[in-house]
Write a protein that holds these residues in place. Sequence first.
Motif, PDB file in Angstrom:
ATOM      1  N   PHE A  22       0.835  -1.209   0.000  1.00 28.26           N
ATOM      2  CA  PHE A  22       0.000   0.000   0.000  1.00 28.26           C
ATOM      3  C   PHE A  22       0.871   1.260   0.000  1.00 28.26           C
ATOM      4  O   PHE A  22       0.679   2.171  -0.805  1.00 28.26           O
ATOM      5  CB  PHE A  22      -0.931  -0.008   1.222  1.00 28.26           C
ATOM      6  CG  PHE A  22      -1.377   1.363   1.643  1.00 28.26           C
ATOM      7  CD1 PHE A  22      -2.342   2.043   0.914  1.00 28.26           C
ATOM      8  CD2 PHE A  22      -0.813   1.980   2.763  1.00 28.26           C
ATOM      9  CE1 PHE A  22      -2.743   3.324   1.296  1.00 28.26           C
ATOM     10  CE2 PHE A  22      -1.203   3.247   3.139  1.00 28.26           C
ATOM     11  CZ  PHE A  22      -2.168   3.925   2.404  1.00 28.26           C
ATOM     12  N   SER A  23       1.850   1.320   0.916  1.00 20.32           N
ATOM     13  CA  SER A  23       2.642   2.551   1.015  1.00 20.32           C
ATOM     14  C   SER A  23       3.468   2.765  -0.254  1.00 20.32           C
ATOM     15  O   SER A  23       3.684   3.905  -0.671  1.00 20.32           O
ATOM     16  CB  SER A  23       3.512   2.557   2.273  1.00 20.32           C
ATOM     17  OG  SER A  23       4.247   1.380   2.377  1.00 20.32           O
ATOM     18  N   THR A  24       3.905   1.677  -0.888  1.00 20.76           N
ATOM     19  CA  THR A  24       4.653   1.825  -2.142  1.00 20.76           C
ATOM     20  C   THR A  24       3.755   2.363  -3.251  1.00 20.76           C
ATOM     21  O   THR A  24       4.152   3.239  -4.025  1.00 20.76           O
ATOM     22  CB  THR A  24       5.254   0.479  -2.575  1.00 20.76           C
ATOM     23  OG1 THR A  24       6.013  -0.062  -1.508  1.00 20.76           O
ATOM     24  CG2 THR A  24       6.149   0.657  -3.795  1.00 20.76           C
ATOM     25  N   LEU A  25       2.540   1.835  -3.318  1.00 22.72           N
ATOM     26  CA  LEU A  25       1.607   2.299  -4.358  1.00 22.72           C
ATOM     27  C   LEU A  25       1.254   3.772  -4.132  1.00 22.72           C
ATOM     28  O   LEU A  25       1.192   4.563  -5.086  1.00 22.72           O
ATOM     29  CB  LEU A  25       0.343   1.417  -4.363  1.00 22.72           C
ATOM     30  CG  LEU A  25      -0.679   1.671  -5.466  1.00 22.72           C
ATOM     31  CD1 LEU A  25      -0.044   1.650  -6.849  1.00 22.72           C
ATOM     32  CD2 LEU A  25      -1.809   0.629  -5.402  1.00 22.72           C
ATOM     33  N   LEU A  26       1.073   4.141  -2.872  1.00 17.91           N
ATOM     34  CA  LEU A  26       0.807   5.549  -2.552  1.00 17.91           C
ATOM     35  C   LEU A  26       1.992   6.425  -2.968  1.00 17.91           C
ATOM     36  O   LEU A  26       1.829   7.457  -3.630  1.00 17.91           O
ATOM     37  CB  LEU A  26       0.539   5.688  -1.044  1.00 17.91           C
ATOM     38  CG  LEU A  26       0.410   7.114  -0.498  1.00 17.91           C
ATOM     39  CD1 LEU A  26      -0.739   7.851  -1.166  1.00 17.91           C
ATOM     40  CD2 LEU A  26       0.203   7.097   1.023  1.00 17.91           C
ATOM     41  N   TYR A  27       3.196   5.975  -2.613  1.00 16.37           N
ATOM     42  CA  TYR A  27       4.419   6.703  -2.958  1.00 16.37           C
ATOM     43  C   TYR A  27       4.539   6.851  -4.471  1.00 16.37           C
ATOM     44  O   TYR A  27       4.821   7.934  -4.988  1.00 16.37           O
ATOM     45  CB  TYR A  27       5.614   5.931  -2.390  1.00 16.37           C
ATOM     46  CG  TYR A  27       6.958   6.355  -2.920  1.00 16.37           C
ATOM     47  CD1 TYR A  27       7.580   7.516  -2.471  1.00 16.37           C
ATOM     48  CD2 TYR A  27       7.621   5.580  -3.873  1.00 16.37           C
ATOM     49  CE1 TYR A  27       8.818   7.893  -2.960  1.00 16.37           C
ATOM     50  CE2 TYR A  27       8.854   5.954  -4.372  1.00 16.37           C
ATOM     51  CZ  TYR A  27       9.448   7.114  -3.915  1.00 16.37           C
ATOM     52  OH  TYR A  27      10.668   7.495  -4.411  1.00 16.37           O
ATOM     53  N   LYS A  28       4.270   5.758  -5.180  1.00 13.56           N
ATOM     54  CA  LYS A  28       4.390   5.787  -6.642  1.00 13.56           C
ATOM     55  C   LYS A  28       3.374   6.766  -7.245  1.00 13.56           C
ATOM     56  O   LYS A  28       3.691   7.524  -8.163  1.00 13.56           O
ATOM     57  CB  LYS A  28       4.182   4.375  -7.193  1.00 13.56           C
ATOM     58  CG  LYS A  28       4.159   4.284  -8.713  1.00 13.56           C
ATOM     59  CD  LYS A  28       2.799   3.852  -9.153  1.00 13.56           C
ATOM     60  CE  LYS A  28       2.462   4.017 -10.565  1.00 13.56           C
ATOM     61  NZ  LYS A  28       1.093   3.741 -10.889  1.00 13.56           N
ATOM     62  N   GLU A  29       2.159   6.766  -6.700  1.00  9.62           N
ATOM     63  CA  GLU A  29       1.118   7.655  -7.231  1.00  9.62           C
ATOM     64  C   GLU A  29       1.453   9.127  -6.968  1.00  9.62           C
ATOM     65  O   GLU A  29       1.166   9.992  -7.793  1.00  9.62           O
ATOM     66  CB  GLU A  29      -0.236   7.301  -6.603  1.00  9.62           C
ATOM     67  CG  GLU A  29      -0.926   6.146  -7.288  1.00  9.62           C
ATOM     68  CD  GLU A  29      -1.234   6.478  -8.741  1.00  9.62           C
ATOM     69  OE1 GLU A  29      -2.058   7.352  -8.990  1.00  9.62           O
ATOM     70  OE2 GLU A  29      -0.612   5.872  -9.630  1.00  9.62           O
ATOM     71  N   VAL A  30       2.039   9.409  -5.808  1.00  9.50           N
ATOM     72  CA  VAL A  30       2.421  10.788  -5.491  1.00  9.50           C
ATOM     73  C   VAL A  30       3.610  11.202  -6.364  1.00  9.50           C
ATOM     74  O   VAL A  30       3.622  12.282  -6.957  1.00  9.50           O
ATOM     75  CB  VAL A  30       2.748  10.943  -3.983  1.00  9.50           C
ATOM     76  CG1 VAL A  30       3.351  12.308  -3.701  1.00  9.50           C
ATOM     77  CG2 VAL A  30       1.485  10.731  -3.149  1.00  9.50           C
ATOM     78  N   LEU A  31       4.589  10.290  -6.474  1.00  7.60           N
ATOM     79  CA  LEU A  31       5.773  10.573  -7.296  1.00  7.60           C
ATOM     80  C   LEU A  31       5.373  10.828  -8.749  1.00  7.60           C
ATOM     81  O   LEU A  31       5.930  11.688  -9.431  1.00  7.60           O
ATOM     82  CB  LEU A  31       6.741   9.384  -7.208  1.00  7.60           C
ATOM     83  CG  LEU A  31       8.155   9.587  -7.738  1.00  7.60           C
ATOM     84  CD1 LEU A  31       8.858  10.697  -6.962  1.00  7.60           C
ATOM     85  CD2 LEU A  31       8.962   8.297  -7.646  1.00  7.60           C
ATOM     86  N   ARG A  32       4.378  10.080  -9.215  1.00  4.37           N
ATOM     87  CA  ARG A  32       3.916  10.196 -10.596  1.00  4.37           C
ATOM     88  C   ARG A  32       3.478  11.632 -10.908  1.00  4.37           C
ATOM     89  O   ARG A  32       3.905  12.212 -11.903  1.00  4.37           O
ATOM     90  CB  ARG A  32       2.743   9.239 -10.836  1.00  4.37           C
ATOM     91  CG  ARG A  32       2.285   9.108 -12.265  1.00  4.37           C
ATOM     92  CD  ARG A  32       0.919   8.466 -12.340  1.00  4.37           C
ATOM     93  NE  ARG A  32      -0.112   9.373 -11.846  1.00  4.37           N
ATOM     94  CZ  ARG A  32      -0.760  10.258 -12.599  1.00  4.37           C
ATOM     95  NH1 ARG A  32      -0.520  10.327 -13.882  1.00  4.37           N
ATOM     96  NH2 ARG A  32      -1.658  11.068 -12.061  1.00  4.37           N
TER      97      ARG A  32
END
Lengths: 251, 303
Positions: A5-15
Motif C-alpha cells: 500500500f505505502s509503495t503504491l501511494l508513494y508511486k502515485e504521489v511521485l507520478r
Amino acid sequence: MGHGFSTLLYKEVLRFWKVASQTVAAPVLTALLYLLIFSHVLEGHVKIHGVAYTSFLIPGLVMMSVLQNAFANSSSSLIQSKVTGNIVFVLLPPISYLEFFAAYVLAAVVRGVVVGTGVLLATCWFAPLGFVAPLWIIVFALMGGAILGSLGVIAGIWAEKFDQLAAFQNFLIMPLTFLSGVFYSINSLPPFWQQVSHWNPVFYMIDGFRHGFFGVSDASPWHSLAVVATCLALLTAFTLNLLKRGYKLRA
Amino acid sequence: MSVAIRIQQVSKSFGAVQALDRVDLAIEPGEFFGLLGPNGAGKTTLISALAGLVRPDHGTLSVMGHDVQSDYRAARRQLGVVPQELVFDPFFTVRESLKIQSGYFGIRDNDAWIDEILENLGLTPKAHANMRMLSGGMKRRVLVAQALVHRPPVIVLDEPTAGVDVELRQTLWAFIRRLNEAGHTIVLTTHYLEEAENLCSRIAMLQAGRVVALDTTANLLRRFSTHTLRLRCRGEMPADLVLGAAQSGGWWSLPFDRYEDVEPMLARIREAGCGIEDLEIGKPDLEEVFIRVMQGETQGEGR
C-alpha cells in the motif's frame, strides 16, 4: 495496510510530482486567472454574508482546485495505466483491493491538497481571509478530496478510452463543481436553482469549507458534514465493491 | 512435495469464444515447461488465470500449493510473470521501476538483488535511464527484471523473445537457465519451436483452449517425428522407396528410424541407377511434431 500500500501511494504521489508543472503549477495559474478576472469585475459590487467578494471567492477557488485535481489524479493515472497496459504492474503483486483503493484515493487527496495549498498561497495576498475555524477547512478539504478521488477511481476503471474519461469529466465533474457556489452564494439564485443546488453534494463541500474561513455559510456546517460524510461512505462502498469484483480490471 | 503449478479443469469463455476448455496441468518444481500453441489457442489466457488477471468460469489453479483466488497473496508472492505486451511506466527510471515493483511485493531494501538482476540482464548501464528512452529490447529486459524482483520460485514467460534480437535472446536464456538450475520452475510460451525444443524438458500443446499433447520433449519427438534422408537425384526413384516418401521442389524425403537403415536405402538407390546430386539428413524436430499435433494426429506414425 502493508508495504505494498505505502509503495503504491508513494508511486502515485511521485507520478504527479514528476510532472508538477502540469499537475500543480498549471491549475494554480488557472485559479489565479479566475480570481483576477472575477474580482476585477465584481469587487465592490457584491458582498456575500457581509464578506467582500474577493475574500468570498478565494476559498471557493481553493476548494474547486482541490476537488478537480483529486479527480484528475486517480482517473488519469488509472486510464493511462490501462491504455498503456502497465496496470499489470499493480495487478500482479499481492496488493488487496482495499490497499489499491486507499492508495489511489489518498494520492488523489495529496494532489488536491497540494494544489489547493498552492492556490491559497497564490491568492491570499489579494484579500483578507479569516481562518475562523481551521478544523472545518481541513475536514472538508480532506473529505471532498477523498470523494472526488473515489469518483476518479470509478471513472478511471470504467473508461476504456481517453474520450470516455473526458466525457465523465466534462459532463459530470465540471458542472457539479461550477454549479456549486464557487463564484456566488446560492442565496443569490432564483428559488428553482437554489433547490437544484441543494441536491449537489459539491455545494456542501464548498460551503462547509468556506465556513471554516468566515464562520458564515449558506448551510450549517454540521448539515454539510452529514451530507459529505454520507456521500463519502456510499462512494467508498460502491468503489470497493467494483474493485472487489475486479470490474474491468480482472476479466 | 507439492507441485509448483496445478491447473484443474479450468474453463473460461469470453462471450461466444471458449478460450480455455477444461484444462488440466500439473507442473513439478524445477521443471522447464513449454506451453505451445498457435495464436488464440489460450496460452495467454491460461497464464492470466494463473496470475489472477483473469477469473476462470470453472476450475481451480494453484501456485506452490496456494490457490490463486482464495489464497491470492501467497500465490502471487510465489509467481513472477513476464507479460507478452511490451508495457512500461513512462514516469520512472529502470531502477525506480524495480524498487517500486519490489515494494508492491512488500520488500524493502532490495538493492543488492536489483543490482544482481540488472547485471545478469545487461541493464546496469541503463539503471538510471528513463523507461521511455529505452529500445524495445531493453524494455523487454526490464519486464523480465520486474518479474524477478521478489525472487519467485515459479517464473512464467509469455513469449519473451518475440521480436527480440539474437544477443538478448542468448543473454536471456543463459540467465533463465541459471535460474532453472538454481531450482526455479520455469514456464515458457514461445512461437520459436527451436527454443522450446532446446530449453523445455516437458511440453504441453494447446489448441482452441484444450491440451492436445502433453509429454516430455524427448517423447514427443520420438512419437511424432522421425529422421529423414533428404536427397536430390537424377533418374527414377525405386518404387518400394517411393511408397513412404514425400517429394517437393526436386527433393525426396525418405523417413527412417535408425542410422543403420540409411546404408541399405542408399544401396537401393544406386542399384536403381539413380545419381545422387545432393543429400542431407534431417533430425526429428518440434516443428514437425507441432504441425502433426495441430493437424489432429493423436499418436505418431512411427515406423
